[in-house]
Write an enzyme that holds these catalytic residues in place. Structure first.
Site, PDB file in Angstrom:
ATOM      1  CB  ILE A  90      -0.767   0.070   1.187  1.00  0.00           C
ATOM      2  CG1 ILE A  90      -1.783   1.251   1.184  1.00  0.00           C
ATOM      3  CG2 ILE A  90      -0.375  -0.221   2.523  1.00  0.00           C
ATOM      4  CD1 ILE A  90      -3.128   1.086   2.372  1.00  0.00           C
ATOM      5  CB  SER A  91       1.211   4.110  -2.069  1.00  0.00           C
ATOM      6  OG  SER A  91       0.812   3.474  -3.511  1.00  0.00           O
ATOM      7  CD  GLN A  92       6.080   8.117   2.042  1.00  0.00           C
ATOM      8  OE1 GLN A  92       6.659   8.147   0.924  1.00  0.00           O
ATOM      9  NE2 GLN A  92       6.437   9.030   2.943  1.00  0.00           N
TER      10      GLN A  92
END
Ligand code: SAH
Length: 241
Positions: A90-92
């Site tokens: 899951i992206s930052q």
């Protein structure tokens, strides 16, 4: 699973939140503050000095702890990417906010996302646009994210499992497109499915070289301009192309 647990335990003891009496809301607010600080620190590169109020509101609303594996819920509001299984992340939060901001969304927009992953970015988009179409290539991730989004009430998101390189032609054209995995080039089918005047945000580069987040704009006359925003690191866009 073991690695998730170790990371989770480590981070939990380092940061130990949500702590006594403090729910996820306070942790999420701190995350938003860190996102704003990152935006400020990178403003001279990104050209974005302040995130739009709509993006800040969406980041403050979407419950990131519902999109990470249960073992990582306690660290869901760290401003960092987290593993979601199948070798994906899951992206930052800062990158989610920045990419969403670059899309310049309006309430009535139809948007396409390539790389559903956990569904978190799709939920952020759903807060800001009329309808969201999101494609994931890894079947269990795509199915799980689709169910999660439904159960959380995001009825304006449609998901499908396929190779996003080819887009979603039946739902095209789109006002904006976001690709959340790094590609070696802008996929021509996606460019075709973007409306004139539309924006695409996509990380370009290979897994082992510097990738750059790019803003690709299709002008009214169909010509295309590119702007390099920031060096980034994404998992690769896979598939048969
Ligand atoms: N947007 C996601 C982040 C996902 S990471 C989130 O908010 O959680 C990138 C995702 O892109 C991974 O789940 C990966 O499986 C997916 N992906 C990679 N290549 C793809 C392709 N060709 N088509 C669709 N999805 C792809």
């Amino acid at each position: 699973m073991k690695r998730h647990f170790a990371l989770s335990a480590f981070l939990f003891f380092c940061f130990s939140f949500p702590s006594h009496g403090e729910g996820y809301g306070a942790a999420r607010q701190r995350m938003v503050e860190e996102v704003l600080a990152d935006a400020d620190a990178t403003a001279s590169y990104s050209g974005i000095s302040t995130l739009s109020p709509g993006v800040i509101a969406a980041m403050g609303k979407v419950e990131r702890h519902r999109f990470v594996p249960a073992a990582l819920a306690a660290v869901a509001y760290l401003n960092r990417p987290l593993p979601i299984g199948h070798g994906q992340t899951i992206s930052q939060p800062f990158i989610v906010a920045l990419m969403t901001d670059l899309m310049g969304l309006n309430k009535g927009d139809r948007v396409l996302e390539i790389g559903t992953g956990s569904g978190y970015q799709a939920a952020v988009l759903a807060e800001m646009a009329r309808s969201v179409y999101s494609i994931e290539i890894i079947e269990p991730l795509g199915k799980e994210a689709g169910e999660r989004l439904k159960s959380l009430g995001y009825h304006n998101v449609q998901t499908r499992v396929s190779d996003g390189y080819y887009g979603w032609p039946e739902a095209a054209p789109f006002d904006a497109i976001i690709v959340t995995a790094a590609a070696s080039h802008v996929p021509p089918p996606l460019l075709k499915q973007l409306k004139p005047g539309g924006r695409m945000v996509i990380p370009l580069g290979t897994q082992f070289m510097t990738q750059f987040l790019m803003l690709v704009e299709k002008q009214q006359d169909g010509s295309v301009t590119n702007r390099q925003i920031l060096p980034v690191r994404f998992v690769p866009l896979t598939g048969g192309h």
